[in-house]
Scaffold this active site. Sequence first.
Site, PDB file in Angstrom:
ATOM      1  N   SER A 154      30.791 -29.736  32.739  1.00  0.00           N
ATOM      2  CA  SER A 154      29.508 -30.270  32.357  1.00  0.00           C
ATOM      3  C   SER A 154      29.214 -31.009  31.406  1.00  0.00           C
ATOM      4  O   SER A 154      29.594 -32.395  30.692  1.00  0.00           O
ATOM      5  CB  SER A 154      28.391 -29.175  32.839  1.00  0.00           C
ATOM      6  OG  SER A 154      27.439 -29.243  32.716  1.00  0.00           O
ATOM      7  N   ASP A 200      28.096 -30.346  44.334  1.00  0.00           N
ATOM      8  CA  ASP A 200      27.256 -30.736  42.935  1.00  0.00           C
ATOM      9  C   ASP A 200      25.670 -31.019  43.066  1.00  0.00           C
ATOM     10  O   ASP A 200      25.586 -31.840  42.963  1.00  0.00           O
ATOM     11  CB  ASP A 200      28.137 -31.126  41.632  1.00  0.00           C
ATOM     12  CG  ASP A 200      27.971 -30.931  40.412  1.00  0.00           C
ATOM     13  OD1 ASP A 200      26.593 -30.266  40.114  1.00  0.00           O
ATOM     14  OD2 ASP A 200      28.649 -31.310  39.259  1.00  0.00           O
ATOM     15  N   HIS A 232      29.529 -27.677  41.012  1.00  0.00           N
ATOM     16  CA  HIS A 232      28.829 -27.846  39.693  1.00  0.00           C
ATOM     17  C   HIS A 232      30.045 -27.111  38.676  1.00  0.00           C
ATOM     18  O   HIS A 232      30.376 -27.314  37.758  1.00  0.00           O
ATOM     19  CB  HIS A 232      28.093 -27.956  39.157  1.00  0.00           C
ATOM     20  CG  HIS A 232      27.179 -28.336  37.562  1.00  0.00           C
ATOM     21  ND1 HIS A 232      27.847 -29.592  37.475  1.00  0.00           N
ATOM     22  CD2 HIS A 232      27.811 -27.668  36.268  1.00  0.00           C
ATOM     23  CE1 HIS A 232      27.620 -29.741  35.712  1.00  0.00           C
ATOM     24  NE2 HIS A 232      26.879 -27.971  35.348  1.00  0.00           N
TER      25      HIS A 232
END
Length: 285
Positions: A154, A200, A232
Site C-alpha cells: 500500500s 482493490d 487491497h
Amino acid sequence: MAGLLATAAAAALTTVAVPGAQAADNPYERGPAPTTSSIEALRGPYAVSETSVSSLGVTGFGGGTIYYPRTTTDGTFGAVVISPGFTAYESSIAWLGPRLASQGFVVFTIDTNTTLDQPDSRGRQLLSALDYLTDRSSVRSRVDSSRLGVMGHSMGGGGSLEAAKTRPSLKAAIPMTPWNLDKSWPELRTPTLIFGADGDTIAPVASHAEPFYQSLPSSLDKAYLELNNASHFAPNTSDTTIAKYSISWLKRFIDDDTRYEQFLCPIPRPSLTIDEYRGTCPHTS
C-alpha cells in the site's frame, strides 16, 4: 599420428574450457536448483533465525524484525527491507520474513515512525532500515551490501517506488497493491515487479498499480502481476502467488540467479490466482 595429435589437441581444449565454465558460475547463487514446488513451499531450504530491533535503538524508522538464514557456511546473502501500509504495523507483513529468508535472503520487516506516514516518508525509512541492516545490525556481516532490495504494501508499496527512485543502485523493488499520488516513474532504474489486485477499492489498479507499471521505462526489467479475486489487503496474509513471484524476482535480480528466469519468462498465463501478467522478457539485467 595426425589422428592422435588431433585427439590430443581436442582433449587439451576441453581441459582448458572446463575451468573457464566453472569460473563463470554465479557466485551469488544460494540454495539448490529451484522447482515450482520449492518456491511455492511455506519454507525454503534454509533454517531461519530472527532478531528483534527496538525502535529505541534506531533512527529514521520504527524498528522491526530481522530474519536470516542460520547457516554460516554459504557466505553473505542479499537483503530486502519490507514496509507495511497506511495505519498498519510490521505484523501485517511479517509472514514474508521467514518465508523469504528461508529461500536465502536476509529480510527486515519494519515498523514505520508512525502508522500515518506517507509514501515519500516510507521510502526514506526503507533506506534508513537498509543502512542500519548493512552498517549497524547484529547480522551485518551476513549481508552483501551491494545486493539490496525493497518491498512494501500500500503506502509502503508507494514508498518502495520512492526508495528505488532515490537509490538507483537497488537491485529489486516489489510494490504490493501500491498507493501513491505520483503516478509516473520514468526515472526508475531498479528492476520492478508490481502486484495489483483486481478487487482493490483502496488503491484501484486503474489509478495506481497499472499507471505505475506503464510509466516505467520500456528498457527496464519490469513486470505487473494482477492478483485474481483479491483485495487491497491480499499482501497481509500468507499468499503463495505473492511469495512465488517475489522469490523469483528477488533471486533473479538481487542474486542474478538465472535459474529463476523460468518462473518469469515466458510470461505466466492467467490462472485461478493470476488475472493478468505483463512483463519484459527475456530479462536483460
